[in-house]
Scaffold this motif. Structure first.
Motif, PDB file in Angstrom:
ATOM      1  N   UNK A 227       0.824  -1.202   0.000  1.00  0.00           N
ATOM      2  CA  UNK A 227       0.000   0.000   0.000  1.00  0.00           C
ATOM      3  C   UNK A 227       0.854   1.246   0.000  1.00  0.00           C
ATOM      4  N   UNK A 228       0.211   2.375  -0.157  1.00  0.00           N
ATOM      5  CA  UNK A 228       0.913   3.646  -0.115  1.00  0.00           C
ATOM      6  C   UNK A 228      -0.012   4.718   0.435  1.00  0.00           C
ATOM      7  N   UNK A 229       0.575   5.703   1.075  1.00  0.00           N
ATOM      8  CA  UNK A 229      -0.177   6.844   1.585  1.00  0.00           C
ATOM      9  C   UNK A 229       0.690   8.085   1.449  1.00  0.00           C
ATOM     10  N   UNK A 230       0.077   9.216   1.188  1.00  0.00           N
ATOM     11  CA  UNK A 230       0.835  10.441   0.980  1.00  0.00           C
ATOM     12  C   UNK A 230       1.580  10.844   2.247  1.00  0.00           C
ATOM     13  N   UNK A 231       2.747  11.426   2.054  1.00  0.00           N
ATOM     14  CA  UNK A 231       3.509  11.953   3.178  1.00  0.00           C
ATOM     15  C   UNK A 231       2.805  13.198   3.696  1.00  0.00           C
ATOM     16  N   UNK A 232       2.385  13.208   4.967  1.00  0.00           N
ATOM     17  CA  UNK A 232       1.683  14.383   5.509  1.00  0.00           C
ATOM     18  C   UNK A 232       2.523  15.652   5.371  1.00  0.00           C
ATOM     19  N   UNK A 233       1.862  16.741   5.006  1.00  0.00           N
ATOM     20  CA  UNK A 233       2.458  18.073   4.899  1.00  0.00           C
ATOM     21  C   UNK A 233       3.467  18.204   3.760  1.00  0.00           C
ATOM     22  N   UNK A 234       3.608  17.186   2.925  1.00  0.00           N
ATOM     23  CA  UNK A 234       4.499  17.312   1.770  1.00  0.00           C
ATOM     24  C   UNK A 234       3.868  18.246   0.739  1.00  0.00           C
ATOM     25  N   UNK A 235       4.633  19.165   0.160  1.00  0.00           N
ATOM     26  CA  UNK A 235       4.061  20.080  -0.838  1.00  0.00           C
ATOM     27  C   UNK A 235       3.604  19.343  -2.089  1.00  0.00           C
ATOM     28  N   UNK A 236       2.539  19.862  -2.690  1.00  0.00           N
ATOM     29  CA  UNK A 236       1.965  19.254  -3.884  1.00  0.00           C
ATOM     30  C   UNK A 236       1.855  20.302  -4.987  1.00  0.00           C
ATOM     31  N   UNK A 237       1.571  19.813  -6.186  1.00  0.00           N
ATOM     32  CA  UNK A 237       1.213  20.708  -7.280  1.00  0.00           C
ATOM     33  C   UNK A 237      -0.239  21.129  -7.091  1.00  0.00           C
ATOM     34  N   UNK A 278       5.562  26.336  10.780  1.00  0.00           N
ATOM     35  CA  UNK A 278       6.035  25.064  11.317  1.00  0.00           C
ATOM     36  C   UNK A 278       4.864  24.121  11.600  1.00  0.00           C
ATOM     37  N   UNK A 279       5.111  22.831  11.410  1.00  0.00           N
ATOM     38  CA  UNK A 279       4.168  21.807  11.836  1.00  0.00           C
ATOM     39  C   UNK A 279       4.288  21.696  13.358  1.00  0.00           C
ATOM     40  N   UNK A 280       3.184  21.887  14.057  1.00  0.00           N
ATOM     41  CA  UNK A 280       3.237  21.858  15.516  1.00  0.00           C
ATOM     42  C   UNK A 280       3.511  20.442  16.022  1.00  0.00           C
ATOM     43  N   UNK A 281       3.903  20.346  17.283  1.00  0.00           N
ATOM     44  CA  UNK A 281       4.173  19.039  17.881  1.00  0.00           C
ATOM     45  C   UNK A 281       2.930  18.162  17.862  1.00  0.00           C
ATOM     46  N   UNK A 282       1.771  18.744  18.176  1.00  0.00           N
ATOM     47  CA  UNK A 282       0.526  17.974  18.168  1.00  0.00           C
ATOM     48  C   UNK A 282       0.170  17.509  16.761  1.00  0.00           C
ATOM     49  N   UNK A 283       0.351  18.396  15.770  1.00  0.00           N
ATOM     50  CA  UNK A 283       0.044  18.028  14.393  1.00  0.00           C
ATOM     51  C   UNK A 283       0.965  16.910  13.911  1.00  0.00           C
ATOM     52  N   UNK A 284       2.245  17.011  14.264  1.00  0.00           N
ATOM     53  CA  UNK A 284       3.190  15.974  13.838  1.00  0.00           C
ATOM     54  C   UNK A 284       2.875  14.639  14.504  1.00  0.00           C
ATOM     55  N   UNK A 285       2.554  14.686  15.785  1.00  0.00           N
ATOM     56  CA  UNK A 285       2.221  13.458  16.503  1.00  0.00           C
ATOM     57  C   UNK A 285       1.003  12.785  15.889  1.00  0.00           C
ATOM     58  N   UNK A 301      10.297   5.595   7.413  1.00  0.00           N
ATOM     59  CA  UNK A 301      11.134   6.718   7.831  1.00  0.00           C
ATOM     60  C   UNK A 301      10.252   7.945   8.071  1.00  0.00           C
ATOM     61  N   UNK A 302       9.822   8.132   9.328  1.00  0.00           N
ATOM     62  CA  UNK A 302       8.934   9.246   9.643  1.00  0.00           C
ATOM     63  C   UNK A 302       9.633  10.594   9.571  1.00  0.00           C
ATOM     64  N   UNK A 303      10.961  10.591   9.472  1.00  0.00           N
ATOM     65  CA  UNK A 303      11.671  11.870   9.331  1.00  0.00           C
ATOM     66  C   UNK A 303      11.394  12.526   7.981  1.00  0.00           C
ATOM     67  N   UNK A 304      10.763  11.782   7.064  1.00  0.00           N
ATOM     68  CA  UNK A 304      10.404  12.366   5.763  1.00  0.00           C
ATOM     69  C   UNK A 304       9.252  13.355   5.888  1.00  0.00           C
ATOM     70  N   UNK A 305       8.525  13.335   6.984  1.00  0.00           N
ATOM     71  CA  UNK A 305       7.468  14.322   7.189  1.00  0.00           C
ATOM     72  C   UNK A 305       8.114  15.691   7.368  1.00  0.00           C
ATOM     73  N   UNK A 306       7.786  16.665   6.540  1.00  0.00           N
ATOM     74  CA  UNK A 306       8.447  17.969   6.615  1.00  0.00           C
ATOM     75  C   UNK A 306       8.222  18.654   7.965  1.00  0.00           C
ATOM     76  N   UNK A 307       9.152  19.537   8.308  1.00  0.00           N
ATOM     77  CA  UNK A 307       9.028  20.330   9.529  1.00  0.00           C
ATOM     78  C   UNK A 307       8.125  21.538   9.328  1.00  0.00           C
ATOM     79  N   UNK A 308       7.927  21.920   8.059  1.00  0.00           N
ATOM     80  CA  UNK A 308       7.092  23.083   7.749  1.00  0.00           C
ATOM     81  C   UNK A 308       5.949  22.687   6.825  1.00  0.00           C
ATOM     82  N   UNK A 309       4.862  23.422   6.919  1.00  0.00           N
ATOM     83  CA  UNK A 309       3.704  23.171   6.072  1.00  0.00           C
ATOM     84  C   UNK A 309       3.939  23.766   4.680  1.00  0.00           C
ATOM     85  N   UNK A 310       3.187  23.301   3.681  1.00  0.00           N
ATOM     86  CA  UNK A 310       3.279  23.921   2.355  1.00  0.00           C
ATOM     87  C   UNK A 310       2.981  25.417   2.428  1.00  0.00           C
TER      88      UNK A 310
END
Length: 394
Positions: A227-237, A278-285, A301-310
């Motif tokens: 399966x696959x799921x989008x990386x949260x907060x990753x920028x999109x077109x 920035x993605x807040x601690x609660x949002x990241x959790x 690899x959860x470190x792929x979730x960006x630290x900042x929002x689009x």
């Protein structure tokens, strides 16, 4: 010239100029002509508006109810429109019908119902105004458009082949009545998104490639299950076809939006200085928990979730050519901020809604009003009509 996200600045720079756009302030940005002929409009973080000239959104109509069985009780609102008379059209995804309300929220009628016959829906996910002021309802499961006249009568339907099935319809009509839809084409091992022009005779007459980008996904495979799921907060077109048929697009990893012809010629690029949110601690959790639940304990690899929002979430170009950009919020609560640019690309300022704009459907700007959906603390949807105070013209 082909649309591109890589440009170099030419030596000619147009210095900051004054501008009104009915706003009463002075613009402090620059206009650069790039080597490839594209006009780059660079805006500072602060817009033209001041306290006396800024637009304000005044909520005047709220349609919805927490309980009951009336027409104002919604399940999942996936389509929203308003006509020239101010009537509001609400498409409920779960119930599969379109409910019509007066400008003040009074119920008028219901269009369609669940089924596969003429004027019935199975997977309706969008609304649009077609030629002759008729309402087109997009049905992704039946692969067709159902058309209704201004009195609410079913008129006809058209087949819609080649569409990509989406949660919400990405297509739109131009002011001239041309319909543009979203699809994909495959070459070798690659699938690419395209804009489809519908010719009204049950087929698409032209395809126009969207700017290429690689979506970010978490993937896993184990014991025959994948399966696959989008990386949260990753920028999109993010893209839209505007009222005059131009393509507006931008990768949300930076605050820059391009206006191009559908044939690929980039006409203008609009950018604004901004501070990344920035993605807040609660949002990241919460995001990490959702990903873990999806992959069922597989190592990722959860470190792929960006630290900042689009830089931005969505945008729309209204009938007068103003660009409205839904920016990422900083606190996860309260209302929503909408950046507004004039038709030349100059940043006017930000308007704030009193209620948060839900992700679906896209907000609409019609006849001096903004229409959107919000939800309460119980996730109950409400349709909002807010008057744009301070705006001159439509």
């Amino acid at each position: 010239m082909q649309a591109s996200y890589v440009v170099s600045v030419a030596a000619v720079v147009v210095l900051a100029c004054g501008g009104d756009s009915g706003t009463g302030g002075r613009w402090a940005g620059t206009v650069d002509t790039l080597e490839n002929g594209v006009v780059l409009v660079s805006n500072p973080a602060t817009g033209i508006w001041d306290s006396t000239s800024s637009w304000r959104l005044i909520e005047e109509t709220r349609i919805g109810s927490v309980e009951g069985e009336g027409p104002e009780v919604f399940s999942v609102v996936i389509g929203l429109e308003a006509d020239e008379s101010g009537r509001i059209y609400v498409l409920d995804r779960q119930i599969q019908e379109v409910r019509v309300f007066e400008e003040d929220g009074a119920y008028v009628r219901t269009l369609g119902r669940t089924g596969e016959g003429p004027g019935e829906f199975r997977g309706a996910d969008g609304l649009g105004w077609g030629p002759q002021g008729r309402l087109w309802v997009v049905d992704q499961r039946l692969d067709r458009f159902s058309v209704y006249d201004t009195a609410g009568n079913y008129v006809t339907s058209y087949r819609a082949p080649m569409r990509i099935r989406e949660w919400e319809w990405s297509g739109s009509f131009t002011e001239g009545g041309e319909l543009y839809d979203y699809g994909s084409v495959r070459s070798l091992d690659e699938s690419r998104g395209v804009v489809l022009r519908f010719d009204g005779v049950e087929q698409y007459s032209d395809t126009f490639p969207l700017p290429h980008y690689q979506a970010e996904f978490f993937t896993y495979e184990s014991a025959g299950r994948s399966g696959m799921t989008e990386v949260p907060f990753a920028p999109k077109l993010v893209w839209r076809v505007g009222p005059n048929g131009d393509l507006w697009s931008g990768m949300a990893d930076r605050y820059r939006i391009y206006r191009s012809t559908l044939e690929g010629d980039t006409l203008r690029a609009i950018e604004r200085e901004y501070d990344p949110v920035e993605v807040s601690a609660d949002e990241r959790e919460g995001a990490e928990a959702r990903v873990r639940d999806f992959v069922k304990g597989k190592n990722i690899d959860l470190s792929r979730i960006p630290r900042h929002k689009p830089a931005f979430q969505r945008f729309v170009v209204d009938e007068a050519g103003f660009l409205w950009v839904w920016v990422s919020d900083s606190d996860g609560g309260g209302g929503s901020g909408l950046d507004v640019f004039d038709p030349d690309g100059r940043y006017l300022g930000q308007v704030i809604t009193q209620s948060r704009i839900s992700r679906w459907p896209l907000f609409r700007v019609r006849r001096g009003n903004v229409y959107f959906v919000t939800t309460d603390e119980l996730d109950v949807p409400f349709v909002i009509r807010a008057r744009i105070e301070g705006r001159v013209g439509r």
